[in-house]
Scaffold this motif. Structure first.
Motif, PDB file in Angstrom:
ATOM      1  N   MET A   1      -8.393 -17.963  13.430  1.00  0.00           N
ATOM      2  CA  MET A   1      -8.113 -16.609  13.876  1.00  0.00           C
ATOM      3  C   MET A   1      -7.313 -15.892  12.790  1.00  0.00           C
ATOM      4  N   LYS A   2      -7.776 -14.738  12.388  1.00  0.00           N
ATOM      5  CA  LYS A   2      -7.099 -13.926  11.373  1.00  0.00           C
ATOM      6  C   LYS A   2      -6.274 -12.842  12.059  1.00  0.00           C
ATOM      7  N   ASN A   3      -5.036 -12.686  11.618  1.00  0.00           N
ATOM      8  CA  ASN A   3      -4.153 -11.644  12.110  1.00  0.00           C
ATOM      9  C   ASN A   3      -4.332 -10.406  11.252  1.00  0.00           C
ATOM     10  N   ILE A   4      -4.641  -9.276  11.901  1.00  0.00           N
ATOM     11  CA  ILE A   4      -5.007  -8.058  11.192  1.00  0.00           C
ATOM     12  C   ILE A   4      -4.052  -6.919  11.532  1.00  0.00           C
ATOM     13  N   ALA A   5      -3.729  -6.108  10.528  1.00  0.00           N
ATOM     14  CA  ALA A   5      -2.961  -4.875  10.709  1.00  0.00           C
ATOM     15  C   ALA A   5      -3.850  -3.697  10.344  1.00  0.00           C
ATOM     16  N   VAL A   6      -3.721  -2.616  11.092  1.00  0.00           N
ATOM     17  CA  VAL A   6      -4.396  -1.367  10.756  1.00  0.00           C
ATOM     18  C   VAL A   6      -3.317  -0.362  10.390  1.00  0.00           C
ATOM     19  N   ILE A   7      -3.416   0.141   9.171  1.00  0.00           N
ATOM     20  CA  ILE A   7      -2.475   1.147   8.691  1.00  0.00           C
ATOM     21  C   ILE A   7      -3.201   2.486   8.721  1.00  0.00           C
ATOM     22  N   GLY A   8      -2.707   3.382   9.560  1.00  0.00           N
ATOM     23  CA  GLY A   8      -3.343   4.689   9.752  1.00  0.00           C
ATOM     24  C   GLY A   8      -4.209   4.671  10.998  1.00  0.00           C
ATOM     25  N   TYR A   9      -3.850   5.483  11.975  1.00  0.00           N
ATOM     26  CA  TYR A   9      -4.575   5.491  13.246  1.00  0.00           C
ATOM     27  C   TYR A   9      -5.184   6.867  13.497  1.00  0.00           C
ATOM     28  N   GLY A  10      -5.996   7.292  12.552  1.00  0.00           N
ATOM     29  CA  GLY A  10      -6.699   8.565  12.688  1.00  0.00           C
ATOM     30  C   GLY A  10      -8.143   8.319  13.093  1.00  0.00           C
ATOM     31  N   VAL A  11      -9.024   9.163  12.626  1.00  0.00           N
ATOM     32  CA  VAL A  11     -10.442   9.092  12.980  1.00  0.00           C
ATOM     33  C   VAL A  11     -11.028   7.714  12.687  1.00  0.00           C
ATOM     34  N   ILE A  12     -10.747   7.176  11.525  1.00  0.00           N
ATOM     35  CA  ILE A  12     -11.290   5.873  11.148  1.00  0.00           C
ATOM     36  C   ILE A  12     -10.463   4.734  11.737  1.00  0.00           C
ATOM     37  N   ASP A  74       7.788  -5.087   8.482  1.00  0.00           N
ATOM     38  CA  ASP A  74       7.795  -6.118   9.529  1.00  0.00           C
ATOM     39  C   ASP A  74       6.369  -6.531   9.889  1.00  0.00           C
ATOM     40  N   LEU A  75       5.493  -5.550  10.002  1.00  0.00           N
ATOM     41  CA  LEU A  75       4.100  -5.818  10.353  1.00  0.00           C
ATOM     42  C   LEU A  75       3.406  -6.638   9.268  1.00  0.00           C
ATOM     43  N   LEU A  76       3.622  -6.266   8.015  1.00  0.00           N
ATOM     44  CA  LEU A  76       2.936  -6.946   6.913  1.00  0.00           C
ATOM     45  C   LEU A  76       3.309  -8.422   6.804  1.00  0.00           C
ATOM     46  N   LYS A  77       4.491  -8.780   7.261  1.00  0.00           N
ATOM     47  CA  LYS A  77       4.920 -10.174   7.222  1.00  0.00           C
ATOM     48  C   LYS A  77       4.141 -11.059   8.200  1.00  0.00           C
ATOM     49  N   GLN A  78       3.440 -10.451   9.144  1.00  0.00           N
ATOM     50  CA  GLN A  78       2.771 -11.195  10.211  1.00  0.00           C
ATOM     51  C   GLN A  78       1.261 -11.309  10.056  1.00  0.00           C
ATOM     52  N   VAL A  79       0.689 -10.674   9.042  1.00  0.00           N
ATOM     53  CA  VAL A  79      -0.766 -10.562   8.991  1.00  0.00           C
ATOM     54  C   VAL A  79      -1.399 -11.276   7.806  1.00  0.00           C
ATOM     55  N   ASP A  80      -2.677 -11.580   8.001  1.00  0.00           N
ATOM     56  CA  ASP A  80      -3.491 -12.173   6.943  1.00  0.00           C
ATOM     57  C   ASP A  80      -4.272 -11.110   6.176  1.00  0.00           C
ATOM     58  N   LEU A  81      -4.517  -9.991   6.845  1.00  0.00           N
ATOM     59  CA  LEU A  81      -5.373  -8.950   6.273  1.00  0.00           C
ATOM     60  C   LEU A  81      -4.889  -7.585   6.734  1.00  0.00           C
ATOM     61  N   VAL A  82      -4.942  -6.613   5.822  1.00  0.00           N
ATOM     62  CA  VAL A  82      -4.597  -5.229   6.129  1.00  0.00           C
ATOM     63  C   VAL A  82      -5.839  -4.373   5.958  1.00  0.00           C
ATOM     64  N   VAL A  83      -6.097  -3.521   6.945  1.00  0.00           N
ATOM     65  CA  VAL A  83      -7.148  -2.520   6.823  1.00  0.00           C
ATOM     66  C   VAL A  83      -6.438  -1.179   6.719  1.00  0.00           C
ATOM     67  N   ASP A  84      -6.471  -0.589   5.538  1.00  0.00           N
ATOM     68  CA  ASP A  84      -5.783   0.669   5.307  1.00  0.00           C
ATOM     69  C   ASP A  84      -6.751   1.812   5.572  1.00  0.00           C
ATOM     70  N   CYS A  85      -6.411   2.620   6.553  1.00  0.00           N
ATOM     71  CA  CYS A  85      -7.250   3.750   6.952  1.00  0.00           C
ATOM     72  C   CYS A  85      -6.546   5.074   6.690  1.00  0.00           C
ATOM     73  N   VAL A  95      -0.360   0.165  -1.862  1.00  0.00           N
ATOM     74  CA  VAL A  95      -0.856  -1.052  -2.524  1.00  0.00           C
ATOM     75  C   VAL A  95       0.271  -1.999  -2.961  1.00  0.00           C
ATOM     76  N   PRO A  96       1.357  -1.506  -3.569  1.00  0.00           N
ATOM     77  CA  PRO A  96       2.428  -2.434  -3.956  1.00  0.00           C
ATOM     78  C   PRO A  96       3.022  -3.205  -2.753  1.00  0.00           C
ATOM     79  N   PHE A  97       3.114  -2.549  -1.602  1.00  0.00           N
ATOM     80  CA  PHE A  97       3.624  -3.223  -0.408  1.00  0.00           C
ATOM     81  C   PHE A  97       2.675  -4.329   0.026  1.00  0.00           C
ATOM     82  N   TYR A  98       1.375  -4.079  -0.075  1.00  0.00           N
ATOM     83  CA  TYR A  98       0.380  -5.057   0.335  1.00  0.00           C
ATOM     84  C   TYR A  98       0.383  -6.255  -0.604  1.00  0.00           C
TER      85      TYR A  98
END
Length: 100
Positions: A1-12, A74-85, A95-98
């Protein structure tokens, strides 16, 4: 199971978050944004954990009655993958944070 973060909660971002939430091999750990309007309120209604992209955004979210789980860091410390929207000018700054 991969833990995912979504950065940006707009249309996409909202569509990506919903898609991740439907997958058996992924877990949506949180949504991160700067907004505190109806869009993020929809994420709250869906039960998505909310994280603030900035301290000021966190204050605004809390003032709007949104339960904030923490910061983007805090969120980035918990995830395997980031989807930047976010818009490309914002995502380039993230990008430097990721990479950390």
């Amino acid at each position: 199971m991969k833990n995912i973060a979504v950065i940006g909660y707009g249309v996409i971002g909202k569509r990506i978050a919903d898609a991740i939430n439907l997958q058996d091999d992924m877990k949506l750990i949180g949504i991160c944004d700067v907004i505190s309007d109806w869009r993020i309120q929809n994420a709250v209604r869906k039960g998505y954990p909310i994280y603030a992209a900035t301290k000021d955004a966190g204050k605004e979210m809390i003032a709007s009655g949104i339960s904030v789980k923490g910061t983007m860091e805090d969120l980035l410390k918990q995830v395997d993958l980031v989807v930047d929207c976010t818009p490309k000018t914002i995502s380039a700054k993230n990008v430097p944070f990721y990479k950390k």
